[in-house]
Motif scaffolding. Structure first.
Motif, PDB file in Angstrom:
ATOM      1  N   LEU A  91     -20.517  -9.673  -8.190  1.00  0.00           N
ATOM      2  CA  LEU A  91     -20.002  -8.300  -8.109  1.00  0.00           C
ATOM      3  C   LEU A  91     -19.135  -7.995  -9.329  1.00  0.00           C
ATOM      4  CD1 LEU A  91     -18.984  -7.958  -4.337  1.00  0.00           C
ATOM      5  CD2 LEU A  91     -20.882  -6.816  -5.483  1.00  0.00           C
ATOM      6  N   LEU A  92     -18.297  -8.959  -9.730  1.00  0.00           N
ATOM      7  CA  LEU A  92     -17.474  -8.781 -10.931  1.00  0.00           C
ATOM      8  C   LEU A  92     -18.353  -8.696 -12.182  1.00  0.00           C
ATOM      9  CD1 LEU A  92     -14.634 -11.354 -10.127  1.00  0.00           C
ATOM     10  CD2 LEU A  92     -14.429  -8.860 -10.113  1.00  0.00           C
ATOM     11  N   TYR A  93     -19.400  -9.523 -12.235  1.00  0.00           N
ATOM     12  CA  TYR A  93     -20.308  -9.491 -13.384  1.00  0.00           C
ATOM     13  C   TYR A  93     -21.014  -8.136 -13.468  1.00  0.00           C
ATOM     14  CZ  TYR A  93     -24.233 -10.556 -16.454  1.00  0.00           C
ATOM     15  OH  TYR A  93     -25.151 -10.517 -17.480  1.00  0.00           O
ATOM     16  N   ARG A  94     -21.460  -7.623 -12.325  1.00  0.00           N
ATOM     17  CA  ARG A  94     -22.128  -6.310 -12.334  1.00  0.00           C
ATOM     18  C   ARG A  94     -21.166  -5.213 -12.782  1.00  0.00           C
ATOM     19  NH1 ARG A  94     -24.444  -8.300  -7.357  1.00  0.00           N
ATOM     20  NH2 ARG A  94     -26.690  -8.715  -7.628  1.00  0.00           N
ATOM     21  N   GLU A  95     -19.898  -5.340 -12.399  1.00  0.00           N
ATOM     22  CA  GLU A  95     -18.915  -4.347 -12.849  1.00  0.00           C
ATOM     23  C   GLU A  95     -18.844  -4.340 -14.377  1.00  0.00           C
ATOM     24  OE1 GLU A  95     -15.294  -2.458 -14.082  1.00  0.00           O
ATOM     25  OE2 GLU A  95     -15.523  -4.635 -14.169  1.00  0.00           O
ATOM     26  N   LEU A  96     -18.842  -5.541 -14.991  1.00  0.00           N
ATOM     27  CA  LEU A  96     -18.873  -5.634 -16.451  1.00  0.00           C
ATOM     28  C   LEU A  96     -20.200  -5.108 -17.005  1.00  0.00           C
ATOM     29  CD1 LEU A  96     -17.321  -9.194 -17.032  1.00  0.00           C
ATOM     30  CD2 LEU A  96     -16.229  -6.985 -17.443  1.00  0.00           C
ATOM     31  N   TRP A  97     -21.292  -5.402 -16.322  1.00  0.00           N
ATOM     32  CA  TRP A  97     -22.629  -4.958 -16.755  1.00  0.00           C
ATOM     33  C   TRP A  97     -22.685  -3.438 -16.842  1.00  0.00           C
ATOM     34  CZ3 TRP A  97     -26.792  -1.989 -15.735  1.00  0.00           C
ATOM     35  CH2 TRP A  97     -28.035  -2.359 -16.251  1.00  0.00           C
ATOM     36  N   PHE A  98     -22.249  -2.766 -15.775  1.00  0.00           N
ATOM     37  CA  PHE A  98     -22.310  -1.299 -15.757  1.00  0.00           C
ATOM     38  C   PHE A  98     -21.300  -0.687 -16.729  1.00  0.00           C
ATOM     39  CE2 PHE A  98     -24.295  -1.960 -11.510  1.00  0.00           C
ATOM     40  CZ  PHE A  98     -25.452  -1.238 -11.739  1.00  0.00           C
ATOM     41  N   ARG A  99     -20.155  -1.337 -16.890  1.00  0.00           N
ATOM     42  CA  ARG A  99     -19.172  -0.825 -17.841  1.00  0.00           C
ATOM     43  C   ARG A  99     -19.731  -0.867 -19.262  1.00  0.00           C
ATOM     44  NH1 ARG A  99     -13.688  -3.957 -18.535  1.00  0.00           N
ATOM     45  NH2 ARG A  99     -13.895  -4.023 -16.271  1.00  0.00           N
ATOM     46  N   HIS A 100     -20.366  -1.998 -19.609  1.00  0.00           N
ATOM     47  CA  HIS A 100     -20.998  -2.125 -20.924  1.00  0.00           C
ATOM     48  C   HIS A 100     -22.111  -1.088 -21.089  1.00  0.00           C
ATOM     49  CE1 HIS A 100     -22.952  -4.041 -24.397  1.00  0.00           C
ATOM     50  NE2 HIS A 100     -24.085  -3.888 -23.738  1.00  0.00           N
ATOM     51  N   ALA A 101     -22.915  -0.884 -20.043  1.00  0.00           N
ATOM     52  CA  ALA A 101     -24.023   0.078 -20.115  1.00  0.00           C
ATOM     53  C   ALA A 101     -23.507   1.495 -20.330  1.00  0.00           C
ATOM     54  CB  ALA A 101     -24.858   0.000 -18.840  1.00  0.00           C
ATOM     55  N   HIS A 102     -22.434   1.864 -19.648  1.00  0.00           N
ATOM     56  CA  HIS A 102     -21.867   3.213 -19.822  1.00  0.00           C
ATOM     57  C   HIS A 102     -21.329   3.405 -21.233  1.00  0.00           C
ATOM     58  CE1 HIS A 102     -22.144   3.909 -15.486  1.00  0.00           C
ATOM     59  NE2 HIS A 102     -21.832   5.163 -15.729  1.00  0.00           N
ATOM     60  N   ALA A 103     -20.808   2.330 -21.828  1.00  0.00           N
ATOM     61  CA  ALA A 103     -20.189   2.446 -23.153  1.00  0.00           C
ATOM     62  C   ALA A 103     -21.206   2.417 -24.279  1.00  0.00           C
ATOM     63  CB  ALA A 103     -19.164   1.329 -23.350  1.00  0.00           C
ATOM     64  N   ARG A 104     -22.309   1.689 -24.104  1.00  0.00           N
ATOM     65  CA  ARG A 104     -23.169   1.423 -25.253  1.00  0.00           C
ATOM     66  C   ARG A 104     -24.636   1.805 -25.085  1.00  0.00           C
ATOM     67  NH1 ARG A 104     -21.298  -3.720 -28.742  1.00  0.00           N
ATOM     68  NH2 ARG A 104     -19.079  -3.751 -28.247  1.00  0.00           N
ATOM     69  N   VAL A 105     -25.112   1.941 -23.873  1.00  0.00           N
ATOM     70  CA  VAL A 105     -26.541   2.179 -23.663  1.00  0.00           C
ATOM     71  C   VAL A 105     -26.784   3.672 -23.475  1.00  0.00           C
ATOM     72  CG1 VAL A 105     -28.548   1.658 -22.232  1.00  0.00           C
ATOM     73  CG2 VAL A 105     -26.771  -0.090 -22.593  1.00  0.00           C
ATOM     74  N   PRO A 106     -27.547   4.291 -24.361  1.00  0.00           N
ATOM     75  CA  PRO A 106     -27.788   5.736 -24.236  1.00  0.00           C
ATOM     76  C   PRO A 106     -28.757   6.059 -23.102  1.00  0.00           C
ATOM     77  CG  PRO A 106     -29.044   4.827 -26.079  1.00  0.00           C
ATOM     78  CD  PRO A 106     -28.197   3.708 -25.556  1.00  0.00           C
TER      79      PRO A 106
END
Length: 485
Positions: A91-106
């Motif tokens: 769950l913590l890893y997914r939180e980082l995953w989605f945070r990275h996606a919001h910041a960098r993935v168009p």
């Protein structure tokens, strides 16, 4: 001394994964990511806050820059074998995953945004049950709350831009209509505050019965800091959400348990410190509590001037500089509406004059050019306001994302225009210790009835009501009318 894991990410010469234009394989896990996940998992299990912070703040961002500049990290399922499939860690890893996606993935789809909401619901739901016995760095816990509010704001802005959306996107918005609702966001933040009992903890600390600030919120007796610190940061998150909605009074009320006139846990993480004062100051501007806003802006801008060089390697450095500039713009507005030279440090005042000296001179004229400058500074420095209610997903589709901003700007400029004559009356009142109504009316080129109205307006505009319902003054001088004389 840097940890072995941290050294690994600096020294390992592994080929970077292709980014732009390459296909994304969610099952591909580079060796360095396998090591990162296994080390991070071990440090969290061992309650090693220092090593966890090193990997979270350093290793994660270095790996992101090297392998995942504009593509997502590997899926949680792909890294699960490297953390024993631990449900909480994933769950913590997914939180980082989605945070990275919001910041960098168009081009994130509504489905991705809804999945992030579901992950936060699962993570916060688990934390609220009180079964989580781990210590996480305050930086991570602050970022978690900050990102939660940011993704809510981002989703509200996204769903309000309907004009150029495809039918598929419209259908997905209908499908995920319960994701990121304002009630859901507020309820989770409020639940974290209530369940953590952080208000009571801060009250007991004032009586000397708690050591919350002295320990920076960490638990050194085998307990967990997660719920307690999430509750603490959620008070700041609630302030931010209410500012986005234009409910400034409620926002400040949510922040009230934190004494921002003193150093506290909120100042130990620079992002938390800046966000707190930025939203506190902006709320006070909109509630005409100019002196309170000026006082806190002066303190934090002075701090940033002295300490910003120490944050140059931080991932939040660019955001720190942006907020720094926005706070100077809000400070320029506050001082133009309510001069408070005694509250200003010389260094901050010099920086302000360098940035906005000419504009502040023009703002005192209250002509069309002045109103245009107020408009410009407000638009640059204000939060990205949102509308609480979702748009109606029926044709003809139009964009609603600027509606809340236009309303707040309209209310602000209306307040500015009401103060049109106040700068003139202020200069005369500061010049004279005693003056007759008739003489002052002549100077102001107004009749006595109009002058009395202007004087009452000045009294009204320089006073406001604080969170306790008390009337407070923002003026740097006072006057009264002696009817007997």
């Amino acid at each position: 001394m840097a940890s072995a894991a941290a050294s690994f990410y600096r020294e390992r010469d592994e080929p970077a994964a292709p980014s732009s234009g390459a296909s994304y394989d969610p099952t591909y896990v580079p060796d360095s990511v396998k090591t990162f996940v296994s080390h991070l998992y071990r440090h969290i299990r061992e309650r090693n806050v220092y090593e966890t912070h090193q990997m979270y703040e350093g290793g994660f961002h270095r790996l992101s820059d090297r392998h995942f500049r504009d593509i997502p990290w590997p899926s949680a399922e792909a890294v699960a074998p490297h953390c024993d499939g631990d449900h909480v860690f994933l769950l913590l890893y997914r939180e980082l995953w989605f945070r990275h996606a919001h910041a960098r993935v168009p081009g994130l789809s509504p489905a991705h945004r809804a999945e992030s909401w579901d992950n936060y619901c699962s993570l916060f739901g688990l934390i609220l049950k009180g079964v989580l016995n781990m210590q996480l760095p305050n930086q991570w816990l602050w970022d978690m709350v900050d990102e939660f509010v940011y993704q809510f704001q981002s989703f509200c802005q996204y769903r309000a831009k309907l004009k150029n959306k495809t039918q598929e996107e419209i259908n997905l918005l209908k499908q995920y209509d319960e994701a990121w609702s304002v009630y859901g966001v507020l309820n989770y933040l409020k639940a974290l505050v209530d369940k953590s009992m952080i208000g009571e903890i801060l009250e007991r600390e004032k009586e000397g019965l708690e050591q919350f600030t002295a320990t920076d919120g960490y638990d050194y007796e085998g307990g967990s800091n997660v719920l307690k610190m999430l509750g603490y940061y959620s008070m700041i998150g609630l302030l931010r959400v209410h500012c986005l909605l234009g409910d400034y009074h409620t926002g400040l009320k949510c922040l009230a348990p934190i004494d921002i006139s003193q150093q506290g846990v909120y100042t130990t993480v620079i992002g938390s410190h800046v966000s707190t004062i930025y939203h506190y100051g902006f709320a006070n501007l909109m509630l005409r509590r100019y002196a309170d806003g000026i006082r806190e802006f002066n303190k934090i801008l002075s701090y940033i001037l002295k300490c910003k060089q120490y944050h140059q390697n931080s991932p939040q450095y660019d955001q720190l500089l942006k907020k720094n500039e926005q706070m100077y713009a809000i400070l320029a507005i506050c001082l133009s509406l309510c001069p408070q030279d005694k509250l200003m440090d010389e260094t901050v005042n010099n920086q302000l004059k360098e940035k906005y000296g000419d504009k502040m001179t023009k703002m005192h004229r209250y002509d069309d050019e002045a109103y245009a400058i107020y408009d410009e500074l407000f638009s640059y420095a204000c939060p990205k306001f949102i509308t609480a209610a979702p748009p109606v997903l029926k044709e003809p589709f139009t964009n609603y994302n600027q509606d809340a901003y236009r309303l707040q700007l309209k209310l602000f400029l209306y307040e500015v225009k009401q103060q049109h004559l106040l700068s003139g009356i202020r200069s005369y009142l500061k010049l004279y210790s005693t003056i007759t109504i008739s003489k002052l009316a002549k100077y102001m080129d107004a009749d006595e009835v109009t002058l009395r109205t202007i004087l009452m307006t000045y009294k009204h505009k320089m006073h406001s009501v604080d969170s306790d319902g008390k009337v407070i003054s923002s003026a740097d001088f006072d006057f009264y009318i002696d009817e007997v004389a």
